[in-house]
Design an enzyme around this catalytic site. Structure first.
Site, PDB file in Angstrom:
ATOM      1  CB  CYS A  30      -1.004  -0.314   1.263  1.00 40.41           C
ATOM      2  SG  CYS A  30      -1.919   1.526   1.378  1.00 40.41           S
ATOM      3  CB  CYS A  33       0.761   1.434   3.820  1.00 37.89           C
ATOM      4  SG  CYS A  33      -1.249   1.416   4.301  1.00 37.89           S
TER       5      CYS A  33
END
Length: 121
Positions: A30, A33
């Site tokens: 991600c 993230c």
């Protein structure tokens, strides 16, 4: 304080055993993230009274499902064992500081009273 990794086995103990816990649900693949990770880590150094925990959603699918994670990153804040904040999406440093100030400033007696008064769902 550095961030800690928590699992399904250590989640409840971490939440129950600490006054304030921020949990970052993330995954290695991600992009947002990975962008949020340094902000989360740096904030942990400025707030030694808060536990900064990370949950790898790929390694902990059961915990992610139990927490109803549908988008990552998702940040959750717990105070005295009560979920007081949950929001998907990365947060910038000032937003994270504002969140921490708000969580630290909560009147937990008022929070518990609101929970007790809420209709059961």
């Amino acid at each position: 304080m550095a961030t800690i990794d928590i699992s399904e086995k250590s989640f409840e103990e971490t939440i129950a055993g600490n006054d304030i816990v921020l949990v970052d649900f993330w995954a290695a693949w991600c992009g947002p993230c990975r962008q949020f990770a340094p902000t989360f880590s740096k904030a942990s150094e400025s707030h030694p009274d808060v536990v900064f925990a990370k949950v790898d959603t790929e390694a902990e699918p059961g915990l992610s499902a139990a927490a109803r994670i549908t988008s990552i990153p998702t940040l959750m804040a717990f105070r005295e064992g009560i979920l007081v904040f949950s929001q998907p999406g990365a947060m910038n440093a000032s937003g994270l500081d504002q969140l921490l100030t708000a969580v630290k400033g909560l009147d937990m007696e008022e929070v518990r009273a609101k929970i007790a008064a809420a209709p059961a769902s």
